[in-house]
Design a protein around this motif. Structure first.
Motif, mmCIF file in Angstrom:
data_model
loop_
_atom_site.group_PDB
_atom_site.id
_atom_site.type_symbol
_atom_site.label_atom_id
_atom_site.label_comp_id
_atom_site.label_asym_id
_atom_site.label_seq_id
_atom_site.Cartn_x
_atom_site.Cartn_y
_atom_site.Cartn_z
ATOM 1 N N GLU A 108 -5.983 -7.171 1.556
ATOM 2 C CA GLU A 108 -5.728 -7.307 2.992
ATOM 3 C C GLU A 108 -6.258 -6.084 3.729
ATOM 4 O OE1 GLU A 108 -1.861 -7.370 5.974
ATOM 5 O OE2 GLU A 108 -1.704 -8.375 4.026
ATOM 6 N N ASP A 109 -7.297 -6.288 4.544
ATOM 7 C CA ASP A 109 -7.863 -5.200 5.330
ATOM 8 C C ASP A 109 -7.074 -5.002 6.615
ATOM 9 O OD1 ASP A 109 -9.763 -4.996 3.387
ATOM 10 O OD2 ASP A 109 -11.355 -5.977 4.537
ATOM 11 N N LYS A 110 -6.997 -3.768 7.057
ATOM 12 C CA LYS A 110 -6.331 -3.422 8.311
ATOM 13 C C LYS A 110 -7.259 -2.500 9.087
ATOM 14 C CE LYS A 110 -1.686 -3.713 6.307
ATOM 15 N NZ LYS A 110 -0.415 -2.993 6.005
ATOM 16 N N GLU A 111 -7.723 -3.007 10.224
ATOM 17 C CA GLU A 111 -8.634 -2.192 11.023
ATOM 18 C C GLU A 111 -7.930 -0.983 11.596
ATOM 19 O OE1 GLU A 111 -11.698 -2.593 14.839
ATOM 20 O OE2 GLU A 111 -10.568 -4.320 14.116
ATOM 21 N N CYS A 112 -6.686 -1.145 11.985
ATOM 22 C CA CYS A 112 -5.904 -0.020 12.472
ATOM 23 C C CYS A 112 -4.428 -0.342 12.323
ATOM 24 C CB CYS A 112 -6.230 0.290 13.941
ATOM 25 S SG CYS A 112 -5.281 1.698 14.591
ATOM 26 N N GLN A 113 -3.674 0.611 11.823
ATOM 27 C CA GLN A 113 -2.237 0.466 11.666
ATOM 28 C C GLN A 113 -1.578 1.740 12.173
ATOM 29 O OE1 GLN A 113 -0.586 -2.285 10.495
ATOM 30 N NE2 GLN A 113 1.380 -1.268 10.930
ATOM 31 N N TYR A 114 -0.619 1.569 13.079
ATOM 32 C CA TYR A 114 0.092 2.716 13.642
ATOM 33 C C TYR A 114 1.126 3.218 12.637
ATOM 34 C CZ TYR A 114 3.242 5.312 16.752
ATOM 35 O OH TYR A 114 4.040 6.266 17.331
ATOM 36 N N LEU A 115 1.201 4.548 12.463
ATOM 37 C CA LEU A 115 2.170 5.130 11.536
ATOM 38 C C LEU A 115 3.328 5.770 12.284
ATOM 39 C CD1 LEU A 115 2.794 5.733 8.543
ATOM 40 C CD2 LEU A 115 1.630 7.924 8.837
ATOM 41 N N CYS A 116 3.053 6.755 13.129
ATOM 42 C CA CYS A 116 4.114 7.394 13.895
ATOM 43 C C CYS A 116 3.492 8.307 14.943
ATOM 44 C CB CYS A 116 5.059 8.197 12.993
ATOM 45 S SG CYS A 116 4.430 9.842 12.540
ATOM 46 N N SER A 117 4.329 8.770 15.869
ATOM 47 C CA SER A 117 3.959 9.824 16.812
ATOM 48 C C SER A 117 4.939 10.966 16.590
ATOM 49 C CB SER A 117 4.029 9.325 18.262
ATOM 50 O OG SER A 117 3.033 8.357 18.504
ATOM 51 N N HIS A 118 4.398 12.082 16.159
ATOM 52 C CA HIS A 118 5.253 13.188 15.739
ATOM 53 C C HIS A 118 5.134 14.337 16.732
ATOM 54 C CE1 HIS A 118 7.701 15.462 13.027
ATOM 55 N NE2 HIS A 118 6.778 16.392 12.842
ATOM 56 N N TYR A 279 -3.915 4.721 10.677
ATOM 57 C CA TYR A 279 -4.742 4.595 9.475
ATOM 58 C C TYR A 279 -5.366 3.210 9.413
ATOM 59 C CZ TYR A 279 -0.731 2.095 7.415
ATOM 60 O OH TYR A 279 0.281 1.212 7.167
ATOM 61 N N SER A 280 -6.456 3.116 8.663
ATOM 62 C CA SER A 280 -7.149 1.852 8.404
ATOM 63 C C SER A 280 -7.261 1.668 6.903
ATOM 64 C CB SER A 280 -8.541 1.849 9.045
ATOM 65 O OG SER A 280 -8.475 2.112 10.435
ATOM 66 N N VAL A 281 -7.286 0.406 6.485
ATOM 67 C CA VAL A 281 -7.356 0.087 5.056
ATOM 68 C C VAL A 281 -8.428 -0.975 4.845
ATOM 69 C CG1 VAL A 281 -6.099 -0.683 3.015
ATOM 70 C CG2 VAL A 281 -4.890 0.572 4.818
ATOM 71 N N TYR A 282 -9.290 -0.727 3.850
ATOM 72 C CA TYR A 282 -10.328 -1.692 3.499
ATOM 73 C C TYR A 282 -10.404 -1.807 1.978
ATOM 74 C CZ TYR A 282 -11.822 -1.085 8.340
ATOM 75 O OH TYR A 282 -11.859 -1.035 9.709
ATOM 76 N N PHE A 283 -10.428 -3.024 1.492
ATOM 77 C CA PHE A 283 -10.616 -3.302 0.069
ATOM 78 C C PHE A 283 -12.035 -3.827 -0.139
ATOM 79 C CE2 PHE A 283 -6.067 -3.334 0.535
ATOM 80 C CZ PHE A 283 -5.586 -2.835 -0.663
ATOM 81 N N ARG A 284 -12.736 -3.225 -1.090
ATOM 82 C CA ARG A 284 -14.110 -3.603 -1.356
ATOM 83 C C ARG A 284 -14.307 -3.799 -2.851
ATOM 84 N NH1 ARG A 284 -13.675 -4.559 3.071
ATOM 85 N NH2 ARG A 284 -14.841 -3.809 4.901
ATOM 86 N N GLU A 285 -14.941 -4.908 -3.188
ATOM 87 C CA GLU A 285 -15.199 -5.206 -4.599
ATOM 88 C C GLU A 285 -16.378 -4.377 -5.096
ATOM 89 O OE1 GLU A 285 -15.951 -9.053 -7.572
ATOM 90 O OE2 GLU A 285 -16.018 -9.290 -5.375
ATOM 91 N N ASP A 286 -16.264 -3.868 -6.325
ATOM 92 C CA ASP A 286 -17.324 -3.061 -6.932
ATOM 93 C C ASP A 286 -17.336 -3.347 -8.435
ATOM 94 O OD1 ASP A 286 -19.134 -1.188 -7.813
ATOM 95 O OD2 ASP A 286 -18.370 0.432 -6.555
ATOM 96 N N ASP A 287 -18.311 -4.141 -8.866
ATOM 97 C CA ASP A 287 -18.420 -4.507 -10.279
ATOM 98 C C ASP A 287 -19.226 -3.501 -11.089
ATOM 99 O OD1 ASP A 287 -16.940 -6.800 -9.903
ATOM 100 O OD2 ASP A 287 -18.696 -8.031 -9.418
ATOM 101 N N THR A 288 -19.722 -2.454 -10.442
ATOM 102 C CA THR A 288 -20.546 -1.482 -11.171
ATOM 103 C C THR A 288 -19.710 -0.433 -11.907
ATOM 104 O OG1 THR A 288 -20.722 -0.034 -9.223
ATOM 105 C CG2 THR A 288 -22.380 -1.770 -9.476
ATOM 106 N N ILE A 289 -18.418 -0.384 -11.619
ATOM 107 C CA ILE A 289 -17.550 0.631 -12.227
ATOM 108 C C ILE A 289 -16.543 -0.057 -13.132
ATOM 109 C CG2 ILE A 289 -15.964 2.544 -11.785
ATOM 110 C CD1 ILE A 289 -17.142 2.762 -8.979
#
Length: 721
Positions: A108-118, A279-289
């Motif tokens: 599940e990719d997330k382009e932007c996710q709010y964490l907190c304001s400190h 923060y943002s999160v991206y999952f990418r497939e990589d069969d070379t490793i």
């Protein structure tokens, strides 16, 4: 029987360690953790560290980051902020691993996710500036992989990782020239995955083969209502750590400036700065490793370093080969020839009774008194048969020189033998520990993913090897004529571990004062003390009792005389200080190249991992061989100079390279490192001294045992009736 015992001991210890640290224990290809789509992937935060200091700090103890909220992650019984149980090695290396609030879901990719304001006050703001200017980087962990900053080589042919990511960066104001600090308040997390091997992959399981972190500083104003920036991938203005200047003593002078000297700044004026974190999160497939090779990106320079390691091995083999030739000549031509001469002429005691003829300045033999008396009778030509007989007698007499003259004193107990025996016992303990660590590392049991495993297993091996320490110490102590074996047992169990523990405790006080995670917790110190006194001490007692009472002392081929022999004036190269430095230089030359990698891994790449244990094992074997040969040559030269005080000398000869290593560490500090602060410098020199002392004790024990075996061999081969 002894071999079976050792194999069983190491097998049992490995099994116990694997059970006690299931989460961390890992062998490539085994214990694979797979995730299915929609399954939560926990992210752990650990610590921050810098190349400019030895002080580390727990990430969640920083006053300017988002504190944990205590939320429970999907499918996990743990809440954010929960501390993860650590093994001994992780605690000693300053790890403080806790579960974070970052939500990662497989696939599940997330382009932007709010964490907190400190909100941070001036004190927290100054602390953030200190951290950024100190070059600190943060370590996060996903699936036992440290988050890394990715780089590409100049020719763009290879990609490699540098563990950790920067918390911010420093810039300078174009108008005032004062420093400006920006915090990286947005992170992009890229998790690389591939299909899980075996049955798990057929069921849709995926394994993580890479964890990359990309940082960005984003201004607080350029954000939407949900706290996310308008354009997280293209932001021009960063988040500056800035509050309007104030001063309690000279407000007019600094009113127009953003910089106020710390001594004149009012830190408790109530002013705050709000830092939003996203923060943002991206999952990418990589069969070379492959999963088993996912650590290779952290060691991208292994191909280049392998050539240097091979060069180190060739250099070590060349030096060891030359020494082997020297030792072979000593054994096969010199000593064996002298022993054969003894066999032809009779016992050493018979030859010793014959007078020894001295040589003149030109090398000619001085005449005997009988020669002077008979010179007139024989005139100048003399009797040919008499000359022949006297010549053969002279050759036999000339053999009684050097090491053969001290046969009645060579096994005389040394001074302070009650101190040497415990040192030899502790040295054998270190030999067993080092051997076990190298063997386990070569088989892959100890590897970078077994976080803290090298230290944990090392401490375990050292403690359980106390039985060998007591055994050798007891036998050597009785060989020296000692009677109070219980006193020797206590000294053996307390001397070296007690000195190490005391020095570490004192250093720990300095680190405690800095509130650093490098400080060893008091509970851990008490646990180490209990392990030392309740486990090692009894093992040393058992080994000492067995070695002293059941086995007894070592047998010597020659008994010492009642009156010690006078030692003649010694040549310059056999003097203790000179011989120790010269003998230590050769082993240092053997390990010098490999030492560069070890120092770089420990002191420069604090996030790095030493991984070439195969090369290290080969170099270690060559090192031990070199120490053995150097000690044999130096001891033989000492005996040839009619100096029979070899006991302590052989110990210091074997450990002489420790002096060169410490001198190298001083040079390394001034030329390679950029350590700042008194505490960090104190830690560097103190821990370097401890490491060199342990190394010197290990190699010194090898030198002592080698010289002892060598002397027993050569004096046992001649007839002393």
């Amino acid at each position: 029987m002894h071999a079976d015992f050792r194999i069983g001991f190491f097998s049992l210890l490995t099994a116990l360690l694997s059970l006690s640290s299931v989460d961390a224990f890992y062998i490539p290809g085994w214990s694979i953790k797979s995730y299915k789509d929609g399954e939560s992937v926990p992210l752990h935060v650990n610590k921050i560290y810098s190349d400019h200091t030895q002080l580390q700090f727990a990430y969640y103890e920083l006053p300017f980051v988002c504190p944990p909220t205590g939320r429970r992650h999907l499918g996990s019984p743990l809440t954010s902020g929960t501390s993860i149980s650590l093994n001994l090695g992780e605690v000693l290396r300053g790890d403080r691993i806790m579960l974070s609030d970052y939500e990662l879901t497989m696939g599940e990719d997330k382009e932007c996710q709010y964490l907190c304001s400190h909100q941070v006050d001036r004190r927290a703001l100054n602390r953030a500036k200190e951290i950024i200017s100190g070059g600190y980087v943060a370590e996060w962990i996903v699936d036992n992989l440290p988050g890394a900053t990715s780089f590409v080589t100049v020719d763009k042919s290879r990609k490699y990782y540098a563990a950790g990511f920067k918390l911010g960066y420093q810039d300078f104001s174009p108008s005032t020239g004062k420093p400006r600090y920006f915090i990286n308040n947005h992170v992009t997390l890229v998790l690389k995955w591939r299909k899980a091997p075996g049955k798990a992959g057929l069921q849709g399981g995926k394994v993580i083969v890479g964890f990359e972190v990309y940082t960005k500083s984003i201004n607080a104003e350029e954000r939407k209502d949900n706290g996310c920036p308008d354009k997280p991938l293209s932001v021009e203005n960063g988040m500056e750590l800035y509050l309007p200047a104030n001063s309690t003593t000279a407000p007019e002078e600094y009113a127009a400036l953003s910089y106020v000297p710390p001594a004149q700044e009012d830190l408790d004026d109530g002013a705050t700065l709000t830092i939003p974190y996203t923060y943002s999160v991206y999952f990418r497939e990589d069969d070379t490793i492959d999963w088993s090779n996912r650590w290779d990106l952290y060691f991208v320079n292994q191909d280049d370093s392998s050539r240097i390691h091979w060069l180190a091995i060739v250099n070590s083999l060349f030096i060891a080969g030359l020494l082997t030739v020297v030792v072979a000549v000593i054994f096969t031509r010199t000593i064996r020839g002298e022993i054969k001469a003894f066999s032809r002429e009779g016992s050493l005691e018979d030859l010793k009774l014959k007078p020894k003829r001295k040589r003149g300045l030109n090398g000619a033999k001085s005449p005997r008194p009988s020669d002077k008396l008979s010179e007139g009778l024989l005139e100048q030509k003399g009797d040919l048969s008499t000359d022949a007989d006297s010549s053969s007698d002279d050759e036999a007499i000339e053999d009684i020189t050097g090491w053969k003259l001290v046969h009645a004193d060579v096994f005389r107990p040394p001074p302070y033998g009650g101190l040497l025996a415990p040192l030899i016992g502790s040295g054998t303990q270190l030999v067993f520990m080092a051997t076990g660590l190298l063997v386990l590392s070569c088989f892959g049991v100890l590897n970078p993913s077994f976080r803290g495993g090298f230290v944990s297993v090392g401490v375990g091996l050292f403690v359980f090897a106390g039985i060998f320490s007591g055994y050798f110490s007891g036998r050597v102590y009785r060989t020296f004529g000692g009677l109070n074996w219980r006193k020797n047992t206590v000294i053996t169990a307390i001397l070296v571990p007690g000195l190490l523990f005391s020095l570490i405790f004192i250093l720990n006080l300095f680190v405690w004062a800095q509130a650093s995670s490098t400080a060893i917790p008091f509970s851990t110190l008490m646990g180490l003390a209990a392990l030392w006194l309740l486990v090692q001490l009894p093992l040393v007692y058992v080994g000492s009792w067995y070695g002293f009472n059941r086995i007894g002392s070592y047998e010597h081929p020659v008994k010492p005389n009642a009156i010690p022999r006078q030692i003649p004036a010694q040549p310059w190269y056999t003097k203790p200080s000179v011989s120790i430095m010269l003998a230590g230089l050769i082993p240092f030359a053997v390990i010098f190249i490999e030492l560069i990698f070890v120092f770089k891994s420990i002191w420069q790449d604090k996030s790095g991992y030493y991984y070439v244990f195969g090369f290290l094992s080969v170099v270690s074997i060559i090192l031990i061989l070199t120490v053995v040969e150097v000690t044999v040559v130096a001891t033989y030269m000492q005996l040839c100079a009619e100096n029979y005080h070899w006991w302590w000398q052989s110990f210091f000869l074997g450990g002489g390279s420790a002096v060169w290593i410490y001198l190298y560490s001083i040079w390394y500090y001034h030329s390679k490192l950029h350590i700042m602060g008194f505490t960090s410098s104190l830690l560097f020199f103190s821990y370097s001294f401890l490491a060199c002392a342990v190394y010197g004790l290990l190699t010194g024990t090898v030198g002592f045992l080698t010289a002892y075996a060598f002397i027993r061999r050569i004096y046992g081969a001649i007839k002393v009736d």
